[in-house]
Scaffold this motif. Structure first.
Motif, mmCIF file in Angstrom:
data_model
loop_
_atom_site.group_PDB
_atom_site.id
_atom_site.type_symbol
_atom_site.label_atom_id
_atom_site.label_comp_id
_atom_site.label_asym_id
_atom_site.label_seq_id
_atom_site.Cartn_x
_atom_site.Cartn_y
_atom_site.Cartn_z
ATOM 1 N N LEU A 29 0.829 -1.203 0.000
ATOM 2 C CA LEU A 29 0.000 0.000 0.000
ATOM 3 C C LEU A 29 0.863 1.254 0.000
ATOM 4 C CD1 LEU A 29 -2.664 -1.130 2.622
ATOM 5 C CD2 LEU A 29 -3.069 -0.802 0.175
ATOM 6 N N GLU A 30 1.921 1.214 0.769
ATOM 7 C CA GLU A 30 2.826 2.356 0.881
ATOM 8 C C GLU A 30 3.481 2.664 -0.455
ATOM 9 O OE1 GLU A 30 5.310 3.320 4.716
ATOM 10 O OE2 GLU A 30 6.301 1.790 3.546
ATOM 11 N N SER A 31 4.004 1.631 -1.107
ATOM 12 C CA SER A 31 4.686 1.810 -2.390
ATOM 13 C C SER A 31 3.734 2.368 -3.450
ATOM 14 C CB SER A 31 5.265 0.471 -2.851
ATOM 15 O OG SER A 31 5.823 0.573 -4.138
ATOM 16 N N ARG A 32 2.532 1.814 -3.496
ATOM 17 C CA ARG A 32 1.565 2.275 -4.499
ATOM 18 C C ARG A 32 1.141 3.719 -4.245
ATOM 19 N NH1 ARG A 32 -2.527 -2.931 -5.355
ATOM 20 N NH2 ARG A 32 -0.939 -4.375 -6.159
ATOM 21 N N THR A 33 0.983 4.079 -2.963
ATOM 22 C CA THR A 33 0.548 5.440 -2.642
ATOM 23 C C THR A 33 1.638 6.447 -2.954
ATOM 24 O OG1 THR A 33 -0.858 4.563 -0.875
ATOM 25 C CG2 THR A 33 -0.402 6.926 -0.835
ATOM 26 N N VAL A 34 2.885 6.120 -2.609
ATOM 27 C CA VAL A 34 4.003 7.036 -2.883
ATOM 28 C C VAL A 34 4.179 7.220 -4.390
ATOM 29 C CG1 VAL A 34 6.511 7.314 -2.738
ATOM 30 C CG2 VAL A 34 5.216 6.623 -0.720
ATOM 31 N N GLU A 35 4.106 6.127 -5.146
ATOM 32 C CA GLU A 35 4.215 6.233 -6.601
ATOM 33 C C GLU A 35 3.065 7.062 -7.173
ATOM 34 O OE1 GLU A 35 4.431 2.305 -8.149
ATOM 35 O OE2 GLU A 35 6.393 1.881 -7.253
ATOM 36 N N TYR A 36 1.879 6.868 -6.624
ATOM 37 C CA TYR A 36 0.699 7.605 -7.088
ATOM 38 C C TYR A 36 0.862 9.109 -6.828
ATOM 39 C CZ TYR A 36 -4.093 9.450 -6.650
ATOM 40 O OH TYR A 36 -5.225 10.213 -6.747
ATOM 41 N N ILE A 37 1.271 9.452 -5.628
ATOM 42 C CA ILE A 37 1.339 10.868 -5.268
ATOM 43 C C ILE A 37 2.488 11.579 -5.969
ATOM 44 C CG2 ILE A 37 2.808 10.617 -3.215
ATOM 45 C CD1 ILE A 37 -0.237 12.919 -3.652
ATOM 46 N N MET A 38 3.524 10.824 -6.337
ATOM 47 C CA MET A 38 4.653 11.438 -7.025
ATOM 48 C C MET A 38 4.454 11.461 -8.536
ATOM 49 S SD MET A 38 6.904 12.568 -4.888
ATOM 50 C CE MET A 38 8.499 12.604 -5.705
ATOM 51 N N GLY A 39 3.355 10.913 -9.006
ATOM 52 C CA GLY A 39 3.059 10.920 -10.433
ATOM 53 C C GLY A 39 2.092 12.028 -10.795
ATOM 54 N N ALA A 40 1.215 11.741 -11.741
ATOM 55 C CA ALA A 40 0.288 12.757 -12.246
ATOM 56 C C ALA A 40 -0.706 13.214 -11.188
ATOM 57 C CB ALA A 40 -0.459 12.208 -13.457
ATOM 58 N N ALA A 41 -0.890 12.403 -10.141
ATOM 59 C CA ALA A 41 -1.875 12.752 -9.112
ATOM 60 C C ALA A 41 -1.556 14.060 -8.412
ATOM 61 C CB ALA A 41 -1.973 11.635 -8.075
ATOM 62 N N MET A 42 -0.278 14.427 -8.390
ATOM 63 C CA MET A 42 0.085 15.643 -7.661
ATOM 64 C C MET A 42 -0.487 16.897 -8.311
ATOM 65 S SD MET A 42 2.736 17.666 -9.151
ATOM 66 C CE MET A 42 3.606 17.508 -10.713
ATOM 67 N N MET A 43 -0.961 16.789 -9.556
ATOM 68 C CA MET A 43 -1.570 17.926 -10.220
ATOM 69 C C MET A 43 -3.095 17.918 -10.117
ATOM 70 S SD MET A 43 0.916 19.735 -11.115
ATOM 71 C CE MET A 43 0.020 20.979 -12.037
ATOM 72 N N GLU A 44 -3.667 16.869 -9.509
ATOM 73 C CA GLU A 44 -5.113 16.809 -9.355
ATOM 74 C C GLU A 44 -5.541 17.705 -8.195
ATOM 75 O OE1 GLU A 44 -6.314 12.759 -8.905
ATOM 76 O OE2 GLU A 44 -5.261 12.091 -10.725
ATOM 77 N N PRO A 45 -6.481 18.639 -8.433
ATOM 78 C CA PRO A 45 -6.864 19.613 -7.399
ATOM 79 C C PRO A 45 -7.302 18.982 -6.084
ATOM 80 C CG PRO A 45 -7.758 20.252 -9.522
ATOM 81 C CD PRO A 45 -7.170 18.889 -9.709
ATOM 82 N N ASP A 46 -8.112 17.897 -6.147
ATOM 83 C CA ASP A 46 -8.606 17.302 -4.907
ATOM 84 C C ASP A 46 -7.475 16.644 -4.114
ATOM 85 O OD1 ASP A 46 -8.376 15.437 -6.945
ATOM 86 O OD2 ASP A 46 -9.899 14.104 -6.109
ATOM 87 N N VAL A 47 -6.492 16.090 -4.833
ATOM 88 C CA VAL A 47 -5.338 15.483 -4.155
ATOM 89 C C VAL A 47 -4.484 16.566 -3.511
ATOM 90 C CG1 VAL A 47 -3.211 14.150 -4.477
ATOM 91 C CG2 VAL A 47 -5.315 13.457 -5.650
#
Length: 228
Positions: A29-47
């Motif tokens: 879970l940790e690895s997937r979340t870190v990869e997610y947040i460091m990818g395109a998700a960081m530009m999503e307004p709600d994130v």
């Protein structure tokens, strides 16, 4: 038990026979979340709203720093710092009671976006894990695990009564207790062996260290759920 989208991850987590299975669950879970947040998700307004609010703990800051996209982290830090500055030091906030700012500061220091996502995911995986415990194949896979680390042994003992009936609960607690106790006993022997190897009577190029050379690191991992 027939596999489904929910049960497949649990089966995959239990298939390896090395280390703590709950650590593997958390690490996935940790690895997937870190990869997610460091990818395109960081530009999503709600994130970004959530990362601005929660920030990150030191463990997950360290993991994010090891990712290649440092710009993503810098952009999140820029808006998180601005949000935090406004929460603590805006003119309006300066005239609030001291206790109000102290409480807000504690909330900021103790929150982490990644930790919150892991907690959310762990709650759901735990539910599936205990649903699968009634299957003999799952019980067999669990019994073949190397160990359950001390923090996750505590976690399982605390949440198991919420999911298992009395008979299953007794069986589960006995199984987890054996895994943890057996490994702790072996670990104690390895650490003791490591200490004894510094006695002059045990020195020499042909000295037999057995399994003790990495016993310090393994003991830290067992006691904290984090490998040094």
């Amino acid at each position: 038990m027939r596999e489904s989208i929910l049960t497949i991850p649990i089966s995959e987590i239990l298939e390896p026979k090395e280390g703590c299975p709950i650590c593997r669950m958390r690490n996935m879970l940790e690895s997937r979340t870190v990869e997610y947040i460091m990818g395109a998700a960081m530009m999503e307004p709600d994130v970004r709203i959530e990362t601005n609010r929660a920030g990150f703990c030191s463990v997950h800051f360290s993991q994010m720093l090891k990712q290649k996209n440092r710009l993503s982290l810098a952009l999140m830090l820029q808006t998180h710092l601005d949000e935090t500055r406004g929460q603590l030091f805006s003119r309006k906030k300066l005239f609030e009671p001291k206790n109000a700012r102290k409480k807000r500061l504690s909330e900021i220091n103790e929150s982490c976006f990644v930790c919150e996502k892991i907690d959310w995911g762990m709650e759901r995986l735990m539910r599936t894990f205990f649903e699968m415990f009634g299957d003999p194949g799952t019980r067999q896979l669990l019994s073949e695990q190397e160990f359950i680390c001390l923090p996750h042994f505590d976690l399982l003992q605390s949440v198991a009564p919420n999911y298992l009936k009395k008979q299953e609960l007794d069986s589960f607690n006995e199984l987890c207790g054996q895994l943890t106790e057996n490994y702790m006993n072996a670990l104690y022997e390895d650490v003791s062996k490591f200490c004894s190897m510094y006695d002059y009577r045990s020195s020499g190029k042909d000295a037999d260290w057995g399994n003790s050379r990495d016993s310090i690191e393994r003991a830290v991992g067992f006691l904290t759920s984090r490998q040094p």
